[in-house]
Structure formats: structure tokens, C-alpha cells
Design a protein around this motif. Structure first.
Motif, PDB file in Angstrom:
ATOM      1  N   GLY A 218      52.023  35.855  39.249  1.00 60.05           N
ATOM      2  CA  GLY A 218      52.578  36.424  40.474  1.00 60.05           C
ATOM      3  C   GLY A 218      51.774  36.091  41.712  1.00 60.05           C
ATOM      4  N   VAL A 219      52.471  36.086  42.837  1.00 60.46           N
ATOM      5  CA  VAL A 219      51.828  35.805  44.116  1.00 60.46           C
ATOM      6  C   VAL A 219      50.800  36.876  44.454  1.00 60.46           C
ATOM      7  N   LEU A 220      51.137  38.150  44.245  1.00 62.55           N
ATOM      8  CA  LEU A 220      50.149  39.201  44.519  1.00 62.55           C
ATOM      9  C   LEU A 220      49.048  39.184  43.469  1.00 62.55           C
ATOM     10  N   ARG A 221      49.368  38.824  42.250  1.00 64.10           N
ATOM     11  CA  ARG A 221      48.341  38.672  41.205  1.00 64.10           C
ATOM     12  C   ARG A 221      47.279  37.677  41.670  1.00 64.10           C
ATOM     13  N   ARG A 222      47.709  36.520  42.167  1.00 66.16           N
ATOM     14  CA  ARG A 222      46.773  35.504  42.661  1.00 66.16           C
ATOM     15  C   ARG A 222      45.922  36.066  43.801  1.00 66.16           C
ATOM     16  N   SER A 223      46.585  36.785  44.696  1.00 68.12           N
ATOM     17  CA  SER A 223      45.879  37.312  45.868  1.00 68.12           C
ATOM     18  C   SER A 223      44.868  38.380  45.468  1.00 68.12           C
ATOM     19  N   ILE A 224      45.222  39.218  44.489  1.00 71.08           N
ATOM     20  CA  ILE A 224      44.294  40.244  44.013  1.00 71.08           C
ATOM     21  C   ILE A 224      43.072  39.600  43.365  1.00 71.08           C
ATOM     22  N   LEU A 225      43.285  38.602  42.514  1.00 70.94           N
ATOM     23  CA  LEU A 225      42.166  37.944  41.843  1.00 70.94           C
ATOM     24  C   LEU A 225      41.265  37.235  42.851  1.00 70.94           C
ATOM     25  N   ARG A 226      41.870  36.626  43.860  1.00 66.74           N
ATOM     26  CA  ARG A 226      41.075  35.948  44.887  1.00 66.74           C
ATOM     27  C   ARG A 226      40.255  36.962  45.693  1.00 66.74           C
ATOM     28  N   TRP A 227      40.873  38.088  46.045  1.00 65.89           N
ATOM     29  CA  TRP A 227      40.186  39.140  46.796  1.00 65.89           C
ATOM     30  C   TRP A 227      39.018  39.698  45.987  1.00 65.89           C
ATOM     31  N   CYS A 228      39.225  39.919  44.702  1.00 66.23           N
ATOM     32  CA  CYS A 228      38.148  40.449  43.859  1.00 66.23           C
ATOM     33  C   CYS A 228      36.971  39.481  43.794  1.00 66.23           C
ATOM     34  N   LEU A 229      37.270  38.188  43.729  1.00 69.18           N
ATOM     35  CA  LEU A 229      36.203  37.190  43.720  1.00 69.18           C
ATOM     36  C   LEU A 229      35.406  37.253  45.016  1.00 69.18           C
ATOM     37  N   GLN A 230      36.107  37.375  46.137  1.00 69.22           N
ATOM     38  CA  GLN A 230      35.428  37.442  47.440  1.00 69.22           C
ATOM     39  C   GLN A 230      34.609  38.718  47.588  1.00 69.22           C
ATOM     40  N   GLN A 231      35.103  39.817  47.027  1.00 72.33           N
ATOM     41  CA  GLN A 231      34.441  41.112  47.165  1.00 72.33           C
ATOM     42  C   GLN A 231      33.463  41.405  46.026  1.00 72.33           C
ATOM     43  N   GLN A 232      33.317  40.436  45.137  1.00 70.06           N
ATOM     44  CA  GLN A 232      32.426  40.575  43.979  1.00 70.06           C
ATOM     45  C   GLN A 232      32.797  41.777  43.112  1.00 70.06           C
ATOM     46  N   VAL A 233      34.099  41.973  42.951  1.00 72.36           N
ATOM     47  CA  VAL A 233      34.616  42.990  42.036  1.00 72.36           C
ATOM     48  C   VAL A 233      34.791  42.341  40.668  1.00 72.36           C
ATOM     49  N   PHE A 252      48.460  50.052  37.271  1.00 70.67           N
ATOM     50  CA  PHE A 252      49.386  49.853  38.389  1.00 70.67           C
ATOM     51  C   PHE A 252      50.168  48.551  38.258  1.00 70.67           C
ATOM     52  N   ALA A 253      51.318  48.546  38.903  1.00 70.23           N
ATOM     53  CA  ALA A 253      52.177  47.365  38.978  1.00 70.23           C
ATOM     54  C   ALA A 253      51.977  46.696  40.329  1.00 70.23           C
ATOM     55  N   ALA A 254      51.972  45.362  40.345  1.00 72.30           N
ATOM     56  CA  ALA A 254      51.747  44.626  41.585  1.00 72.30           C
ATOM     57  C   ALA A 254      52.699  43.442  41.675  1.00 72.30           C
ATOM     58  N   ASN A 255      53.476  43.405  42.757  1.00 74.99           N
ATOM     59  CA  ASN A 255      54.259  42.211  43.091  1.00 74.99           C
ATOM     60  C   ASN A 255      54.329  42.109  44.609  1.00 74.99           C
ATOM     61  N   VAL A 256      55.092  41.147  45.124  1.00 76.10           N
ATOM     62  CA  VAL A 256      55.064  40.895  46.565  1.00 76.10           C
ATOM     63  C   VAL A 256      55.565  42.074  47.392  1.00 76.10           C
TER      64      VAL A 256
END
Length: 286
Positions: A218-233, A252-256
Motif C-alpha cells: 500500500g501507498v500509506l504502508r510505504r509512507s509509514i515504513l519510510r517515516w519510521c526509518l527517518q524517525q528511528q522507530v 490499526f488499518a492504514a490506506n490512503v
């Protein structure tokens, strides 16, 4: 009522579409019976959210379209790699009064006729936009699909080729009166929801199933994983059973369209609050 007013009302009721970069009305659109999307489901689609004149997560949508085209051996037109496409999509959204809050669906399929063996790798494409209202954000009441399973393949990570799986899951959802259904793979491992990726927080880690379970990338899945990498989560792509999911700190459920906590998984009540969930909401969707 005058004839002129009849014409104005008629024109206002027409839905405008963007077909191969040409504006047409829905009653002007004519597709042949040999259309490969109809005959063979030979294509893919993207659902894009419009907020305040912007195509949300557009770069991630572009990336997934390129991945889908490579997997299906489709040749996207040069327009898809230029800013002109976004301009045309936003023009369509403006004409459909969907620029402030809207949903846009972009469908791409192989052009030409032929049987299973295609005549060409060129594509036809169609975009439709409509206004939307604010997202309903109460916790989800979720069941588990027992008759339908995800199945990993080179085509399972994008939207379109496996649509019948989600149709069957939708029928189970309707039969059980749930907000959503959790899909499992053939090994009874958690995969995804009918229209969203599944995430859960366990200890200090954010967890989500790997693509090998057959879930959509998913598009939000990609964005969440990228954000976690940046935030060191801490992030783990890991397998889980339904029972393990029920013991998570939050699911939780995540989509666009957004992020929604799961309040009930079958008969189990689940927590719906977590600081990391709040951070994701405010950082990615605020």
C-alpha cells in the motif's frame, strides 16, 4: 422550466472523465467488447486522495504504477513520467468539485484486442474524480475471513489483478455485518484487511506482515515504513497469527484514506490508543 435551464441541469449532472488525456462525459465513453480490462482483468488501478488541491502521496503512487507496469509488461505513455499528468488530474478534480476533498481513481489497462496473447503492450487509461466527505474515524469492528485467503505472486503487491479476492472478502464482511475483515494467507498468517494494510504495535516495535503473505504494498504502508526509518522507530515485518494480533498493544488499518484503530477483533476488545499511533496520524495525515 425553460429549455435553457434543462440544458444547464443536464450538463451539471454529466460526469466528466479523463480518457487517454481527453475530457469526455460518462455518456460519451465507449469501450469495445474486446477491451482487455473487461475480458482478462489485464491492468491495474490506483485510488488517489485529493486534499486542498494536492494529490496526496503522489510519488508513492507513481512508484507503484511503475512497478505494476513492469510486472504486467505494460508500456506506460511518456505523459505518466511528466508533471502534465498531475496537472490534468487536478484539472479533472476541479471540474468535478473534488479539489478540496476528493477521491480519484486512475485505471490503466493493456490496449488492443487479442485472446490471452496480447497484440500490444501499449495502454489505455481512464481517470474519474468525485468529491468526498470527512473520514469516519471510529474504531473498526473486524472479523476474520474463513473462506477467502491471500496468495503471494509477482502480481499480488498492486491493485487490480487479484480484485476477486477482495470481492469475496467483501461478501464475507457483509454477511457478518463487520466494518472490515482480516485476510489470512494459506498458512493462516495475518496478511491484510479487505482494503487496507494491517499494522500493530508490540512493545517498542511497529509490526506489519511481509509482502510474501500476499498483501498489497500500500501507498500509506510505504509512507509509514519510510517515516519510521527517518524517525528511528523500530519496524518489524513479521508473521503473526490472529491470536498474537489480539495480544498487541494496538492494531490499526492504514490506506490512503487514513488510519483507523481496530476496537474489536472477532470477540476480543482491543486497545485503541497509543502515542505512536497519534504521531503517525499527525505526521502523515495531519
Amino acid at each position: 422550466m425553460s429549455y435553457l435551464w434543462h440544458i444547464i441541469i443536464y450538463l451539471n449532472c454529466l460526469r466528466l472523465l479523463l480518457f487517454n488525456n481527453h475530457i469526455v462525459t460518462d455518456d460519451e465513453l465507449r469501450l469495445p467488447l474486446s477491451n482487455r480490462a473487461f475480458q482478462y482483468n489485464d491492468g491495474f488501478f490506483e485510488t488517489i486522495i485529493i486534499r486542498q488541491g494536492r494529490l496526496r502521496f503522489w510519488e508513492a503512487h507513481e512508484q507503484r504504477m511503475q512497478e505494476a507496469a513492469r510486472a504486467l509488461q505494460l508500456q506506460l505513455p511518456p505523459l505518466f513520467f511528466s508533471s502534465e499528468l498531475t496537472e490534468r488530474l487536478l484539472e479533472l478534480a476541479t471540474q468535478q468539485h473534488a479539489l478540496a476533498h476528493g477521491r480519484l481513481k486512475l485505471k490503466v489497462w493493456r490496449a488492443g484486442a487479442g485472446l490471452y496473447t496480447p497484440e500490444t503492450n501499449n495502454v489505455d487509461w481512464l481517470a474519474a474524480a468525485q468529491p468526498t466527505e470527512a473520514i469516519y474515524n471510529l474504531p473498526l469492528q473486524v472479523g476474520v475471513c474463513r473462506q477467502t485467503h491471500t496468495l503471494y505472486s509477482p502480481l499480488s503487491h498492486f491493485k487490480g489483478p487479484n480484485a476477486p479476492v477482495y470481492v469475496q472478502a467483501g461478501l464475507e464482511k457483509k454477511a457478518h455485518g463487520k466494518d472490515d475483515m482480516l485476510l489470512l494467507d494459506r498458512q493462516s498468517t495475518v496478511s491484510e484487511f479487505t482494503a487496507a494494510n494491517v499494522f500493530w504495535i508490540q512493545g517498542d516495535a511497529l509490526c506489519t506482515p511481509p509482502l510474501e503473505t500476499g498483501c498489497i504494498n500500500g501507498v500509506l504502508r510505504r509512507s509509514i515504513l519510510r517515516w519510521c526509518l527517518q524517525q528511528q522507530v523500530k519496524v518489524e515485518e513479521c508473521s503473526a497469527t490472529v491470536e498474537q494480533l489480539g495480544r498487541a498493544n494496538v492494531v490499526f488499518a492504514a490506506n490512503v484514506t487514513g488510519i483507523r484503530a481496530v476496537g474489536r477483533l472477532e470477540e476480543s476488545e482491543l486497545p485503541t490508543q497509543h502515542p505512536l499511533l497519534d504521531r503517525l496520524q499527525s505526521s502523515l495525515l495531519g
